[in-house]
Write an enzyme that holds these catalytic residues in place. Structure first.
Site, PDB file in Angstrom:
ATOM      1  N   ASP A 178      25.709   0.252 -13.662  1.00  0.00           N
ATOM      2  CA  ASP A 178      26.583   0.949 -14.610  1.00  0.00           C
ATOM      3  C   ASP A 178      26.729   2.401 -14.170  1.00  0.00           C
ATOM      4  O   ASP A 178      25.754   3.046 -13.761  1.00  0.00           O
ATOM      5  CB  ASP A 178      26.008   0.869 -16.029  1.00  0.00           C
ATOM      6  CG  ASP A 178      27.029   1.245 -17.083  1.00  0.00           C
ATOM      7  OD1 ASP A 178      27.481   0.351 -17.822  1.00  0.00           O
ATOM      8  OD2 ASP A 178      27.395   2.447 -17.149  1.00  0.00           O
ATOM      9  N   VAL A 224      35.649  -1.946 -21.954  1.00  0.00           N
ATOM     10  CA  VAL A 224      36.331  -2.525 -20.793  1.00  0.00           C
ATOM     11  C   VAL A 224      36.649  -3.997 -21.116  1.00  0.00           C
ATOM     12  O   VAL A 224      35.737  -4.783 -21.375  1.00  0.00           O
ATOM     13  CB  VAL A 224      35.465  -2.432 -19.520  1.00  0.00           C
ATOM     14  CG1 VAL A 224      36.195  -3.054 -18.341  1.00  0.00           C
ATOM     15  CG2 VAL A 224      35.115  -0.979 -19.227  1.00  0.00           C
ATOM     16  N   HIS A 249      31.522  -8.452 -19.640  1.00  0.00           N
ATOM     17  CA  HIS A 249      30.399  -7.916 -18.866  1.00  0.00           C
ATOM     18  C   HIS A 249      29.140  -8.024 -19.696  1.00  0.00           C
ATOM     19  O   HIS A 249      29.143  -7.761 -20.896  1.00  0.00           O
ATOM     20  CB  HIS A 249      30.638  -6.464 -18.424  1.00  0.00           C
ATOM     21  CG  HIS A 249      31.130  -5.560 -19.507  1.00  0.00           C
ATOM     22  ND1 HIS A 249      32.428  -5.608 -19.986  1.00  0.00           N
ATOM     23  CD2 HIS A 249      30.506  -4.578 -20.210  1.00  0.00           C
ATOM     24  CE1 HIS A 249      32.579  -4.695 -20.933  1.00  0.00           C
ATOM     25  NE2 HIS A 249      31.424  -4.062 -21.093  1.00  0.00           N
ATOM     26  N   HIS A 278      25.539  -6.442 -20.115  1.00  0.00           N
ATOM     27  CA  HIS A 278      24.674  -5.317 -19.759  1.00  0.00           C
ATOM     28  C   HIS A 278      23.250  -5.844 -19.602  1.00  0.00           C
ATOM     29  O   HIS A 278      22.768  -6.605 -20.450  1.00  0.00           O
ATOM     30  CB  HIS A 278      24.652  -4.271 -20.876  1.00  0.00           C
ATOM     31  CG  HIS A 278      25.963  -3.618 -21.188  1.00  0.00           C
ATOM     32  ND1 HIS A 278      26.298  -2.361 -20.745  1.00  0.00           N
ATOM     33  CD2 HIS A 278      27.023  -4.035 -21.923  1.00  0.00           C
ATOM     34  CE1 HIS A 278      27.500  -2.029 -21.196  1.00  0.00           C
ATOM     35  NE2 HIS A 278      27.967  -3.029 -21.925  1.00  0.00           N
TER      36      HIS A 278
HETATM   37  P1  AMP Z   1      31.338  -1.676 -23.024  1.00  0.00           P
HETATM   38  O1  AMP Z   1      31.329  -0.553 -24.035  1.00  0.00           O
HETATM   39  O2  AMP Z   1      30.383  -2.776 -23.386  1.00  0.00           O
HETATM   40  O3  AMP Z   1      32.741  -2.168 -22.752  1.00  0.00           O
HETATM   41  O4  AMP Z   1      30.730  -1.068 -21.691  1.00  0.00           O
HETATM   42  C1  AMP Z   1      31.505  -0.604 -20.624  1.00  0.00           C
HETATM   43  C2  AMP Z   1      30.531  -0.078 -19.602  1.00  0.00           C
HETATM   44  O5  AMP Z   1      31.212   0.051 -18.379  1.00  0.00           O
HETATM   45  C3  AMP Z   1      29.943   1.287 -19.935  1.00  0.00           C
HETATM   46  O6  AMP Z   1      28.511   1.189 -19.965  1.00  0.00           O
HETATM   47  C4  AMP Z   1      30.431   2.185 -18.797  1.00  0.00           C
HETATM   48  O7  AMP Z   1      29.490   3.168 -18.413  1.00  0.00           O
HETATM   49  C5  AMP Z   1      30.682   1.165 -17.704  1.00  0.00           C
HETATM   50  N1  AMP Z   1      31.643   1.559 -16.670  1.00  0.00           N
HETATM   51  C6  AMP Z   1      32.888   2.062 -16.854  1.00  0.00           C
HETATM   52  N2  AMP Z   1      33.484   2.273 -15.668  1.00  0.00           N
HETATM   53  C7  AMP Z   1      32.605   1.892 -14.715  1.00  0.00           C
HETATM   54  C8  AMP Z   1      32.621   1.863 -13.296  1.00  0.00           C
HETATM   55  N3  AMP Z   1      33.697   2.289 -12.593  1.00  0.00           N
HETATM   56  N4  AMP Z   1      31.533   1.421 -12.637  1.00  0.00           N
HETATM   57  C9  AMP Z   1      30.447   1.000 -13.315  1.00  0.00           C
HETATM   58  N5  AMP Z   1      30.368   0.982 -14.665  1.00  0.00           N
HETATM   59  C10 AMP Z   1      31.425   1.438 -15.355  1.00  0.00           C
END
Ligand code: AMP
Length: 120
Positions: free
Chosen positions: A33, A100, A104, A106
């Site tokens: 992340d 996003v 995904h 975590h």
């Molecule tokens: P969510 O709120 O569950 O959609 O989490 C989205 C996650 O994506 C967050 O923890 C961000 O820090 C992570 N994130 C966003 N852009 C990137 C990226 N380019 N590379 C790695 N992680 C990312």
């Protein structure tokens, strides 16, 4: 919700944006992340176009589903999280604050993670 081909994880999967890869196989990619919330914070994603766990559970093949679980295990092993433990979490939709729109999972670890949710 329709899948957005321009979401950031779709772009990572196409190689348009770099990532720090932890694991990859035919169906999944796992990477660090960019804004870690714990000493270990890895995201595990399917390569298929699934918005959320709901979408995935409705449409993914058994092979994709198995691969996603096994990919989590690969991360747990690579990061030595089996003991003393870790947390997995997948946000789906607005109430969960999903940012996003590509499924995904975590994987958090590396310290005591505290209670599951902040009480309000
Ligand atoms: P969510 O709120 O569950 O959609 O989490 C989205 C996650 O994506 C967050 O923890 C961000 O820090 C992570 N994130 C966003 N852009 C990137 C990226 N380019 N590379 C790695 N992680 C990312």
């Amino acid at each position: 919700m329709a899948y957005d081909d321009n979401n950031i994880f779709a772009r990572i999967l196409r190689g348009e944006i770099p990532c720090k890869k932890v694991h990859e196989d035919a169906h999944t990619l796992a990477f660090e992340d960019i804004n870690p919330q714990a000493p270990v914070h890895v995201l595990v994603i399917p390569k298929g176009k699934y918005v959320s766990m709901t979408d995935f559970a409705e449409k993914a093949s058994d092979a994709e589903m198995g691969a996603l679980n096994r990919a989590v295990l690969k991360v747990v092993e690579a990061k030595e999280l089996k003991e003393p433990g870790y947390r997995i979490l997948a946000n789906a939709g607005a109430n969960a604050h999903q940012e996003v729109p590509h499924l995904h999972i975590h994987v958090f670890g590396g310290r005591a993670l505290g209670p599951m949710l902040v009480k309000k």
